[in-house]
Design a protein around this motif. Structure first.
Motif, PDB file in Angstrom:
ATOM      1  N   ILE A 268      -8.000 -11.668  16.250  1.00 26.63           N
ATOM      2  CA  ILE A 268      -8.883 -11.752  15.074  1.00 26.63           C
ATOM      3  C   ILE A 268      -8.667 -10.602  14.100  1.00 26.63           C
ATOM      4  N   LEU A 269      -8.620  -9.381  14.614  1.00 23.76           N
ATOM      5  CA  LEU A 269      -8.595  -8.200  13.750  1.00 23.76           C
ATOM      6  C   LEU A 269      -7.174  -7.758  13.431  1.00 23.76           C
ATOM      7  N   ASP A 270      -6.928  -7.513  12.147  1.00 18.50           N
ATOM      8  CA  ASP A 270      -5.614  -7.106  11.667  1.00 18.50           C
ATOM      9  C   ASP A 270      -5.742  -5.770  10.935  1.00 18.50           C
ATOM     10  N   PRO A 271      -5.182  -4.692  11.483  1.00 16.64           N
ATOM     11  CA  PRO A 271      -5.290  -3.372  10.834  1.00 16.64           C
ATOM     12  C   PRO A 271      -4.792  -3.359   9.401  1.00 16.64           C
ATOM     13  N   LYS A 272      -3.829  -4.224   9.072  1.00 15.07           N
ATOM     14  CA  LYS A 272      -3.250  -4.238   7.727  1.00 15.07           C
ATOM     15  C   LYS A 272      -4.200  -4.861   6.694  1.00 15.07           C
ATOM     16  N   LYS A 273      -5.223  -5.539   7.180  1.00 18.28           N
ATOM     17  CA  LYS A 273      -6.180  -6.171   6.258  1.00 18.28           C
ATOM     18  C   LYS A 273      -7.438  -5.330   6.068  1.00 18.28           C
ATOM     19  N   GLN A 274      -7.593  -4.300   6.869  1.00 22.37           N
ATOM     20  CA  GLN A 274      -8.828  -3.516   6.848  1.00 22.37           C
ATOM     21  C   GLN A 274      -8.605  -2.185   6.138  1.00 22.37           C
ATOM     22  N   ALA A 275      -9.522  -1.818   5.247  1.00 25.82           N
ATOM     23  CA  ALA A 275      -9.456  -0.512   4.596  1.00 25.82           C
ATOM     24  C   ALA A 275      -9.615   0.582   5.638  1.00 25.82           C
ATOM     25  N   THR A 276      -9.118   1.759   5.337  1.00 27.58           N
ATOM     26  CA  THR A 276      -9.272   2.888   6.260  1.00 27.58           C
ATOM     27  C   THR A 276     -10.221   3.951   5.703  1.00 27.58           C
ATOM     28  N   ARG A 277     -10.751   3.716   4.492  1.00 26.96           N
ATOM     29  CA  ARG A 277     -11.719   4.644   3.913  1.00 26.96           C
ATOM     30  C   ARG A 277     -12.371   4.013   2.678  1.00 26.96           C
ATOM     31  N   ASN A 278     -13.259   4.789   2.016  1.00 23.52           N
ATOM     32  CA  ASN A 278     -13.926   4.367   0.783  1.00 23.52           C
ATOM     33  C   ASN A 278     -14.967   3.279   0.993  1.00 23.52           C
ATOM     34  N   PHE A 279     -15.648   3.317   2.146  1.00 25.01           N
ATOM     35  CA  PHE A 279     -16.826   2.457   2.323  1.00 25.01           C
ATOM     36  C   PHE A 279     -18.043   3.385   2.307  1.00 25.01           C
ATOM     37  N   HIS A 280     -19.010   3.159   3.110  1.00 26.14           N
ATOM     38  CA  HIS A 280     -20.153   4.062   3.198  1.00 26.14           C
ATOM     39  C   HIS A 280     -20.762   3.945   4.579  1.00 26.14           C
ATOM     40  N   SER A 368      -2.709   5.661  -0.178  1.00 26.78           N
ATOM     41  CA  SER A 368      -1.443   5.339  -0.825  1.00 26.78           C
ATOM     42  C   SER A 368      -0.871   4.101  -0.160  1.00 26.78           C
ATOM     43  N   ARG A 369       0.101   3.483  -0.815  1.00 26.95           N
ATOM     44  CA  ARG A 369       0.779   2.340  -0.194  1.00 26.95           C
ATOM     45  C   ARG A 369       1.510   2.792   1.068  1.00 26.95           C
ATOM     46  N   ARG A 370       2.047   3.988   1.021  1.00 29.27           N
ATOM     47  CA  ARG A 370       2.752   4.521   2.189  1.00 29.27           C
ATOM     48  C   ARG A 370       1.803   4.621   3.389  1.00 29.27           C
ATOM     49  N   ALA A 371       0.570   5.047   3.138  1.00 29.86           N
ATOM     50  CA  ALA A 371      -0.422   5.145   4.217  1.00 29.86           C
ATOM     51  C   ALA A 371      -0.741   3.766   4.772  1.00 29.86           C
ATOM     52  N   TRP A 372      -0.821   2.776   3.888  1.00 31.56           N
ATOM     53  CA  TRP A 372      -1.065   1.406   4.357  1.00 31.56           C
ATOM     54  C   TRP A 372       0.115   0.911   5.194  1.00 31.56           C
ATOM     55  N   GLU A 373       1.328   1.168   4.729  1.00 34.56           N
ATOM     56  CA  GLU A 373       2.525   0.720   5.449  1.00 34.56           C
ATOM     57  C   GLU A 373       2.615   1.337   6.836  1.00 34.56           C
ATOM     58  N   ALA A 374       2.040   2.525   7.003  1.00 38.34           N
ATOM     59  CA  ALA A 374       2.100   3.219   8.292  1.00 38.34           C
ATOM     60  C   ALA A 374       1.130   2.640   9.317  1.00 38.34           C
ATOM     61  N   LEU A 375       0.226   1.777   8.878  1.00 43.62           N
ATOM     62  CA  LEU A 375      -0.729   1.176   9.811  1.00 43.62           C
ATOM     63  C   LEU A 375      -0.011   0.229  10.764  1.00 43.62           C
ATOM     64  N   PRO A 376      -0.457   0.171  12.021  1.00 41.86           N
ATOM     65  CA  PRO A 376       0.180  -0.750  12.974  1.00 41.86           C
ATOM     66  C   PRO A 376      -0.146  -2.202  12.633  1.00 41.86           C
ATOM     67  N   ASP A 377       0.684  -3.114  13.088  1.00 36.24           N
ATOM     68  CA  ASP A 377       0.444  -4.540  12.877  1.00 36.24           C
ATOM     69  C   ASP A 377      -0.521  -5.116  13.912  1.00 36.24           C
ATOM     70  N   ASP A 378      -0.704  -4.401  15.000  1.00 35.77           N
ATOM     71  CA  ASP A 378      -1.518  -4.897  16.111  1.00 35.77           C
ATOM     72  C   ASP A 378      -2.672  -3.927  16.361  1.00 35.77           C
ATOM     73  N   ILE A 379      -3.869  -4.437  16.461  1.00 34.59           N
ATOM     74  CA  ILE A 379      -5.058  -3.610  16.655  1.00 34.59           C
ATOM     75  C   ILE A 379      -4.958  -2.804  17.958  1.00 34.59           C
ATOM     76  N   ARG A 380      -4.184  -3.304  18.920  1.00 33.01           N
ATOM     77  CA  ARG A 380      -4.039  -2.596  20.193  1.00 33.01           C
ATOM     78  C   ARG A 380      -3.244  -1.304  20.038  1.00 33.01           C
ATOM     79  N   ASP A 381      -2.483  -1.205  18.962  1.00 35.51           N
ATOM     80  CA  ASP A 381      -1.681   0.001  18.721  1.00 35.51           C
ATOM     81  C   ASP A 381      -2.396   1.003  17.820  1.00 35.51           C
ATOM     82  N   MET A 382      -3.619   0.697  17.473  1.00 39.44           N
ATOM     83  CA  MET A 382      -4.381   1.571  16.584  1.00 39.44           C
ATOM     84  C   MET A 382      -5.217   2.538  17.419  1.00 39.44           C
ATOM     85  N   LYS A 383      -5.062   3.821  17.142  1.00 40.07           N
ATOM     86  CA  LYS A 383      -5.835   4.831  17.856  1.00 40.07           C
ATOM     87  C   LYS A 383      -7.189   4.997  17.175  1.00 40.07           C
ATOM     88  N   HIS A 384      -8.242   4.832  17.944  1.00 38.98           N
ATOM     89  CA  HIS A 384      -9.588   4.910  17.385  1.00 38.98           C
ATOM     90  C   HIS A 384     -10.230   6.263  17.685  1.00 38.98           C
TER      91      HIS A 384
END
Length: 506
Positions: A268-280, A368-384
């Motif tokens: 369900i969850l895709d790191p490339k579709k989710q913002a990493t900041r600028n919410f509240h 930056s776009r570079r920061a977005w590109e560095a995001l993993p494609d799989d939520i399992r590879d994302m360090k929380h």
């Protein structure tokens, strides 16, 4: 005991309607006035209340001063709950400012014209969005931290302007309650691109719609029976549900989809579709302050999960059965994710920002776009992030342990210097938090503001606030503000984002 008259705005909205229902249980102590738009929807919603003794329904508009005056002239308490909220507010910035700032101004001016400035109790509902993005490691906050609406968040921008107007209004009895995310059926039904703005490691200390209504009811009842302490008034508070309502977004999804039997979030969850900041959002260090006055915290996050499942109806049972079958989780995950894809591709969607290279939004939501590109494609590879209990308390630039009655000019000058500016006034009555003093910000703008607005509210220069989001530049000259910017951004992030809507337009 003489009855108090309560005027409720926004009584047909989420928090407002819940407040209305609970306050109507107290008609032996209270008379109630509401102002509602003359629409078919509102007539249907309020049909069962039209003949209720003790309730007066005025059909009109908060932007019509005469309609407002009719409601205010005999009101003892005003609960200003009405708001044009996100995500709609972000689509229509000028409408957001007109409704959220303009309506507040109308009410306060009507209170003054009615000769009630020293007697009417005004309750302003603000928002956690006023302090914007507080991602880890600065995810714990309190009233007095820097005002910092997230980029493109016009709901927050309009509420900042409205709160400033309230605090500096000259009313004797006012309070501003910064509402957090409200859990309940309405939240579980949200289908908008804003879902992809809420970062996985973002946190919120939510509160339920029921507890919010309870807070408003108790405020009115305690004021009516004389048990609400007078020192409640003239301050700003955070509305939060307490410890059992604190959760980060990733674990919120984990619980929510887990209730359907989906344990593999990669479907369900895709790191490339989710913002990493600028919410509240933030966990509150001080939500207990309001609880001590209003005794409203009851629900936990379980209430939200129950609302979500109830909203799905029989589909929840079907999903649970399907997820037990071989390949069922993958199929169910694909169904859910596809239902959200169009939202991510819409005008305010994260996929649209990347696909169409919307540079200012890319910078705001990822760096930056570079920061977005560095995001993993799989939520399992994302360090929380996992150090949720680690608290960084922000410095407010003056001695907060000193009793309020001892605040002096030197304290204010010290706080102004910590904000990169200067207090230009040379005289101040000791302990006077409402007297307006003269200030100059680091960019040379001169303005007047009270210690209450600056020291307790976290507000600063109105010229900077109204013109743009100039956060990167401000952080370089304002140590107070740098505390909420520098831990989350690179030193060379200096983009300035102009604002479309301004309070002076209303």
């Amino acid at each position: 005991m003489e009855k108090k008259t309560v005027f409720i705005t926004g009584a047909t909205g989420g928090m407002g309607y819940e407040s209305l229902k609970q306050i109507l249980e107290e008609l032996d102590k209270l008379n109630v006035i509401i102002l509602a738009r003359n629409s078919e929807k509102n007539h249907k919603l309020l049909a069962s209340y039209k003949e209720l003794k003790g309730l007066k329904i005025v059909w009109g508009d908060l932007l019509n001063y005469n309609d407002v005056y009719k409601c205010v002239e005999n009101a003892d308490i005003v609960l200003h709950i009405a708001a044009f909220v996100s995500p709609a507010a972000d689509y229509y910035p000028h409408k957001a400012m007109k409704n959220n700032y303009g309506a507040t101004k109308n009410i306060i001016e009507a209170i003054k014209r009615a000769g009630r400035a020293d007697s009417c109790k005004f309750v302003n509902i603000g928002t956690v969005a006023e302090t914007g993005d507080r991602m880890p490691p600065i995810h714990w906050g309190r009233v007095g931290d820097p005002i910092k609406p997230s980029m493109f968040d016009y709901y927050a921008v309009s509420k900042v302007a409205a709160e400033r107007y309230v605090i500096e209004s000259g009313l004797k009895y006012w309070v501003s309650l910064r509402q957090t995310g409200i859990i309940g059926p309405a939240m579980s039904e949200i289908r908008d691109a804003i879902m992809f703005h809420n970062c996985f490691d973002n946190v919120l200390e939510y509160v339920s719609d029921r507890d919010s209504g309870r807070a408003m009811r108790n405020l009115c009842v305690f004021e009516a029976d004389g048990t609400l302490s007078p020192d409640f008034w003239g301050h700003i508070y955070n509305i939060g549900g307490g410890e059992k309502c604190r959760i980060d977004t990733y674990h919120l999804y984990k619980e929510l989809y887990g209730a359907l039997g989906i344990t593999k979030l990669e479907y369900i969850l895709d790191p490339k579709k989710q913002a990493t900041r600028n919410f509240h959002g933030q966990y509150y260090l001080d939500s207990d302050k309001l609880e001590k006055y209003l005794h409203f915290q009851n629900d936990s996050m379980q209430y939200y999960y129950d609302c979500y499942l109830n909203g799905l109806g029989i589909m929840a049972s079907v999903a649970k059965i399907l997820c037990k079958l071989p390949g069922g989780q993958k199929l169910m995950g694909k169904i859910i994710s596809r239902s959200f894809d169009k939202l991510a591709e819409s005008e305010h969607g994260t996929v649209h920002f990347i696909r169409d290279n919307v540079e200012d939004h890319i910078d705001a939501y990822w760096g930056s776009r570079r920061a977005w590109e560095a995001l993993p494609d799989d939520i399992r590879d994302m360090k929380h992030f996992d150090e949720w209990d680690k608290v960084i308390v922000l410095d407010h630039g003056y001695d907060e342990n000193k009793p309020e009655k001892e605040l002096n000019l030197q304290d204010v000058k010290q706080a102004a210097e910590f904000r990169g500016g200067v207090c230009l006034s040379e005289k101040m009555e000791t302990g006077n938090w409402t007297e307006k003093l003269k200030f100059r910000c680091a960019f040379g703008h001169e303005f007047e503001a009270s210690p209450r607005l600056i020291l307790e509210g976290g507000h600063w220069c109105p010229h900077c606030e109204n013109k743009s989001w100039n956060y990167g530049k401000r952080a370089k000259v304002d140590p107070f503000f740098a505390q909420v910017w520098s831990p989350l951004h690179e030193a060379d992030e200096l983009r300035e984002y102009p604002k479309e809507a301004k309070p002076e337009e209303n």
